[in-house]
Design an enzyme around this catalytic site. Structure first.
Site, PDB file in Angstrom:
ATOM      1  CG  ASP A 134      -0.174   0.125   2.514  1.00 48.87           C
ATOM      2  OD1 ASP A 134       0.962  -0.366   2.547  1.00 48.87           O
ATOM      3  OD2 ASP A 134      -0.702   0.702   3.462  1.00 48.87           O
ATOM      4  CB  THR A 152      -1.195   5.960   2.969  1.00 53.26           C
ATOM      5  OG1 THR A 152      -1.910   6.479   1.864  1.00 53.26           O
ATOM      6  CG2 THR A 152      -1.149   6.977   4.090  1.00 53.26           C
TER       7      THR A 152
END
Length: 463
Positions: free
Chosen positions: A328, A330
């Site tokens: 991912d 973030t």
């Protein structure tokens, strides 16, 4: 007949092979144990660091502080917001449209609305799904709701273990008793209750729990397959060697030389057999485990220099076969921080932070108040802990970006919040997936109300 000098030579230097094997085994054990100890110590330090970073906002002596959840005590006033996992039981003393997910305790998936005048009790282990507020801590640790549940679970486990030990003890006592034996049972049984000794006799032992074997890694499977193939090849070569040596000895002795059989020739045949066994032993790769362990340990050391902690050695060769890593964005590939990069104020687009003097005063003051008030008061921008670092963002990252925008304009959002505390809010419509916006209604000084809204552009513009 084996020469005496040859036997003495083998006896004199035979300890070298055994010592070499012993040293290789000791090296493998020490290297593996040292790597496991080092990795476990680093993982424990990382786990303690993660647990230490789990902080909560509390108000002590009128100041908002970030403390570890383990340091929360009864009487603290905690600031709770959406997304928080409550670490203690408490009473809600101020709330803004708060809803809590109590499914971990009740099993009900519906969110429970909380307020000061109705259902003000907040329980540990539940999640705040909407809104924000302040909670007066009433119970922590084993006295909280989650602590009571964990204590009961622990007591149940201890009781179950005690029953299992008691059962095993009863089975051991009744083990020598056969089906034809007579057992003297006490006759003092009240109210027709079954005797415990009879229960122990009638109890059938439960089957042992299935043990899950650890799966081999890719490298271990390949090495096992290679060792089997080497074993087959070594066995074949050893058998061929023995057969060829025996045939050569027989042809030379009995056919070419024309000698008859003697009992001393049995020693020659045994020597040929020993040569075959030696070939088979040499074919076994004794140094392969040591080489693999040392190579994986070296890989772990290199990965640790790159801040990659590896708990198991076989993870190195597993990652070596990886062709793509999905992650991912973030917080992993980025710094988990947001900033304002563009602004459109008074029909003027700015791709940098505008000067506050260029904004009309009434618009600028209204903008500052809207950002300061309509961002959750649990979201704050704190000064960096060390010189040269970025300011520390606490709370929602989008709201922190807006608050930093206010600071970049040269203003302080905290003074506005001090003038308009949460108790003055008329109504707060918190952000959720359906509303896609957050709105706060505050009273105006001259009378009336002001609605401050933020959210998705298509939602705000539609309003």
């Amino acid at each position: 007949v084996v020469p005496v000098g040859h036997g003495e030579s083998e006896g004199k230097h035979g300890w070298i092979e055994g010592l070499a094997i012993l040293i290789s085994v000791i090296v493998v054990v020490i290297v593996t144990a040292f790597n496991d100890y080092t990795k476990e110590r680093q993982f424990r330090g990382l786990q303690n660091r993660i647990e230490g970073e789990h902080k909560f906002s509390v108000i002590r002596a009128g100041e908002v502080r970030q403390i570890s959840v383990g340091d929360i005590v009864v009487g603290d006033i905690c600031q709770v917001k959406y997304g928080d996992l409550l670490p203690a039981d408490g009473i809600l003393i101020q709330s803004n449209d708060m809803k809590v997910d109590e499914s971990s305790l009740t099993g009900e998936s519906d969110h429970v609305k909380k307020g000061e005048s109705f259902d003000p009790m907040l329980l540990s282990g539940t999640h705040v799904m909407e809104g924000s507020g302040k909670m007066l801590v009433a119970a922590v640790g084993v006295n909280s709701q989650a602590g009571i549940i964990f204590t009961l679970l622990g007591a149940a486990v201890d009781q179950q273990e005690a029953e299992i030990k008691k059962r095993k003890k009863g089975e051991e006592e009744t083990a020598p008793v056969t089906g034809n034996s007579h057992v003297s049972v006490p006759a003092t049984i009240s109210d027709g209750a079954p005797n415990k000794h009879e229960e122990a006799l009638d109890h059938k032992p439960s089957p042992p729990p299935e043990t899950h074997k650890k799966e081999k890694s890719v490298l271990q499977a390949k090495l096992t397959k290679l060792a089997i193939q080497i074993g087959y090849a070594g066995s074949t070569i050893a058998m061929l060697t023995v057969v060829i040596l025996v045939i050569q000895f027989c042809v030379k002795t009995f056919v070419i030389d024309g000698k008859s059989w003697k009992s001393s020739y049995a020693g020659e045949l045994v020597r040929h057999l020993i040569i075959g066994v030696t070939v088979l032993v040499v074919a076994v790769p004794e140094g392969l485990p040591l080489a693999v362990t040392l190579s994986l340990a070296y890989s772990v050391k290199k990965m640790m220099k790159d801040n990659n902690l590896v708990r198991h050695l076989d993870a190195c060769e597993t990652m070596g076969n990886a062709t793509a890593i999905c992650s991912d964005k973030t917080g992993t590939l980025t710094t988990n921080r947001m900033t304002v990069v563009e602004s459109y104020i008074c029909e003027k687009l700015s791709k940098t932070i505008p000067k506050f003097s260029d904004i009309p005063s009434h618009v600028g003051n209204t903008l500052l108040q809207a950002i300061a008030v309509n961002c959750a008061y649990t979201s704050r921008v704190m000064p960096p802990e060390e010189v040269g670092e970025l300011p520390k963002q606490v709370g929602n990252k989008t709201e922190c970006a807006l608050l930093q925008f206010v600071q970049a304009l040269g203003k302080n959002y905290q003074t506005i919040r001090d003038d308009v505390p949460e108790e003055m809010f008329t109504r707060v419509y918190t952000f959720n997936s359906v509303r896609k916006s957050m709105s706060t209604v505050i009273p105006r000084q001259g009378g009336g109300f002001r609605l401050c809204s933020k959210g998705a552009s298509e939602i705000i513009l539609k309003k």
